[in-house]
Design a protein around this motif. Structure first.
Motif, short mmCIF file in Angstrom:
data_model
loop_
_atom_site.label_atom_id
_atom_site.label_comp_id
_atom_site.label_asym_id
_atom_site.label_seq_id
_atom_site.Cartn_x
_atom_site.Cartn_y
_atom_site.Cartn_z
N ALA A 214 52.42 -12.91 8.50
CA ALA A 214 52.11 -13.49 9.81
C ALA A 214 53.08 -14.62 10.11
CB ALA A 214 50.68 -13.99 9.82
N GLY B 272 49.78 -12.19 15.93
CA GLY B 272 49.18 -11.77 14.67
C GLY B 272 47.68 -11.96 14.66
N THR C 197 47.06 -8.13 9.99
CA THR C 197 47.51 -8.26 8.60
C THR C 197 46.57 -9.17 7.83
OG1 THR C 197 49.34 -8.93 7.17
CG2 THR C 197 49.06 -10.19 9.20
N HIS C 198 46.59 -9.04 6.49
CA HIS C 198 45.89 -10.08 5.74
C HIS C 198 46.86 -10.88 4.86
CE1 HIS C 198 45.19 -6.49 3.04
NE2 HIS C 198 45.73 -7.34 2.19
N MET D 77 49.33 -13.87 4.75
CA MET D 77 49.75 -15.08 5.43
C MET D 77 51.27 -15.09 5.62
SD MET D 77 48.53 -17.60 6.78
CE MET D 77 48.76 -19.25 7.33
N ILE E 156 43.24 -16.40 13.64
CA ILE E 156 42.65 -16.14 12.33
C ILE E 156 41.19 -15.79 12.53
CG2 ILE E 156 42.09 -17.13 10.09
CD1 ILE E 156 44.67 -18.74 10.32
N CYS F 243 55.14 -13.68 13.31
CA CYS F 243 54.36 -13.87 14.53
C CYS F 243 54.74 -15.13 15.30
CB CYS F 243 52.88 -13.92 14.21
SG CYS F 243 52.32 -12.41 13.44
N LYS G 26 38.95 -7.62 11.91
CA LYS G 26 40.25 -7.53 12.59
C LYS G 26 40.46 -6.15 13.20
CE LYS G 26 42.72 -8.15 8.81
NZ LYS G 26 41.78 -8.26 7.68
N LEU H 50 45.02 -12.34 11.80
CA LEU H 50 45.05 -12.57 10.37
C LEU H 50 43.62 -12.82 9.89
CD1 LEU H 50 47.16 -13.19 8.06
CD2 LEU H 50 47.01 -15.57 8.74
N ILE I 189 49.21 -16.74 16.12
CA ILE I 189 48.23 -15.96 15.36
C ILE I 189 46.81 -16.37 15.73
CG2 ILE I 189 49.60 -15.40 13.32
CD1 ILE I 189 48.34 -17.79 11.94
#
Lengths: 223, 246
Positions: free
Chosen positions: B194, B33, B188-189, B191, B203, B198, B42, B35, B201
């Motif tokens: 993810a 992921g 993705t945004h 949480m 971030i 995932c 991203k 994030l 991840i």
């Protein structure tokens, strides 16, 4: 079927599903032939005027359809494809999105040719219009005129930031080019100033009617 | 050897730096992921990995290929399935036409008829793209990303425009993709998303990786069955926008 062939095939199907495209290419030229045939036969013009109209009308119908395709339909479609990310989606696959542009160009050129042939055949059989007297000259001017108009259409597609602006730019060139080029009125009937401007706006479809009814090669298109 | 390796990736646009310094690696078979809040860089980062954008600095290796090299990129296109954040199909193109068309673009495609069945589009096969619902369009875009039998699938903000029900349905679909031995890169945004999907991840905030880890099982009553590898401040879960834990 290879990716490129399949792409052209699918794009052709999409083109035919669009009623506006089919209208401008098939219905509008035939309608124009019919309307002008009706007007000409009802009027009490002399035989010479009628004969020159019979040569002018198919050229005008053809020009109108060609200009519509090149300056309106093609740039709007391509700008929409870019705006909606359709080209980008294709760029994410192994096929280059340039193939989509080529497919569209090909389809539009074929349509222009089909429409021209249709105008000549339907005009001759149903409305007694004249066929081009000088066939090689007609072909050369048709090819060059199409080339010039589509080049302008592609420039619009390249610079227009959105599909709406592509339509706006296309139409703002389309109507003046038809007017100055003599698609609404034969060049000989336009005021001299307008006719002179038409000589310089070289992309305009030019229609000239013959001066002498006996000369069937009087219909010419310049680029 | 990791399937995707990114080190010190940098990408600038005309007047700002979208990606400052991003490094991570993705192992074969995992759901990785990416994030971060909107505008964190991203999408730019994954688009450099996909070869949809040219990076300005750093190194990227995807299956040993460098997306900056034209020859490598052509090879990469065959084995990476991409669902872009914003892209559509011609509105009058039918579902089966889109899948059949895209399957002809690849050397070794899967049977698109199977994809229609697998992704629950059988009833809509003859429907035009413009008449599909948001969830159906999304399923078609996943199916299109998989038509070339990819080893890697990249999904960018797949669920952002969907309602909660459709979002949960999509999560099941992503797990299904992994079951087919496809490595998934998920942007993705959310949480929650993810955490649910995932294995690991990264971030990203303001163009930098601020945390790189296994999503912890910190959320009280969380459905996640994954064990916690580390503990993080609970404020991460209470406000769902990720903050740097440093």
């Amino acid at each position: 079927m290879s990716g490129r062939t399949k792409l052209t095939y699918v794009e052709s199907k999409l083109f035919l599903r669009d009623p506006t495209a089919v209208f401008f290419v098939i219905a509008l030229p035939i309608m124009l032939l019919a309307i002008f045939h009706f007007v000409t036969t009802k009027s009490d013009d002399d035989a010479a005027t009628k004969a020159s109209m019979a040569a002018f009308v198919p050229a005008m119908a053809m020009s109108l359809c060609l200009t519509m395709l090149a300056l309106n339909l093609l740039p709007t479609t391509l700008a929409t494809y870019r705006e909606k990310g359709i080209l980008r989606r294709m760029a994410a696959s192994p096929i280059h999105p340039g193939n989509l542009l080529l497919a569209q160009l090909f389809i539009n050129l074929v349509t222009a040719a089909v429409s021209a042939v249709l105008v000549l055949i339907v005009g001759k059989t149903a409305f007694d219009t004249k066929l081009p007297g000088d066939v090689p000259a007609f072909l050369v001017s048709f090819v060059l005129g199409t080339w010039a108009l589509f080049s302008i259409g592609l420039v619009i597609a390249a610079v227009a930031p959105s599909s709406k602006s592509a339509t706006a730019m296309g139409l703002s060139l389309l109507f003046p080019s038809l007017f100055f080029g003599g698609a609404f009125l034969p060049k000989e009937d336009l005021p001299e100033t307008v006719s002179t401007i038409g000589d310089y706006t070289r992309w305009a479809p030019r229609s000239r009617r013959c001066a002498t009814p006996g000369r069937t090669s009087g219909r010419r298109r310049c680029t | 050897m990791p399937l995707i390796e990114v080190s010190n990736l940098r990408k600038e646009y005309r007047n700002h730096v979208a990606v400052q310094d991003v490094s991570f690696s993705v192992e074969e078979g995992e759901i990785f992921g990416i994030l971060g809040p909107n505008g964190a860089g991203k999408t730019t980062a994954v688009e450099c990995i996909e070869g949809m954008r040219k990076r300005d600095g750093g190194e990227i290796s995807v299956m040993g290929l460098d997306p900056l090299k034209d020859k490598d990129l052509a090879e990469l296109r065959e084995s990476i399935g991409i669902q872009l954040q914003q892209s559509e199909l011609p509105p009058k193109m039918k579902v089966w036409e889109a899948l059949e068309l895209y399957s002809t673009f690849y050397r070794d495609p899967v049977d698109w008829r199977e994809l229609i069945k697998d992704w629950g589009l059988s009833g809509k096969a003859d429907t035009a793209y413009g008449s599909l619902s948001g969830g159906q369009q999304q399923r078609l875009s996943i199916a299109l990303a998989l038509v070339g039998k990819p080893r890697i699938a990249v999904f960018d903000e797949l669920t952002t425009a969907l309602d909660p029900h459709a979002r949960r349905e999509t999560w099941k679909l992503i797990e299904k993709v992994r079951e087919q031995d496809v490595t998934v890169l998920l942007v993705t945004h959310f949480m929650e998303e993810a955490e649910r999907l995932c294995d690991r991840i990264a971030i990203i905030e303001s163009g930098r990786v601020v945390a790189l880890d296994t999503p912890p099982d910190w959320c009280p009553g969380s459905m996640s069955s994954r064990s916690s590898a580390s503990s993080r401040p609970s404020r991460w879960t209470t406000n769902c926008s990720p903050r740097c834990p440093r």
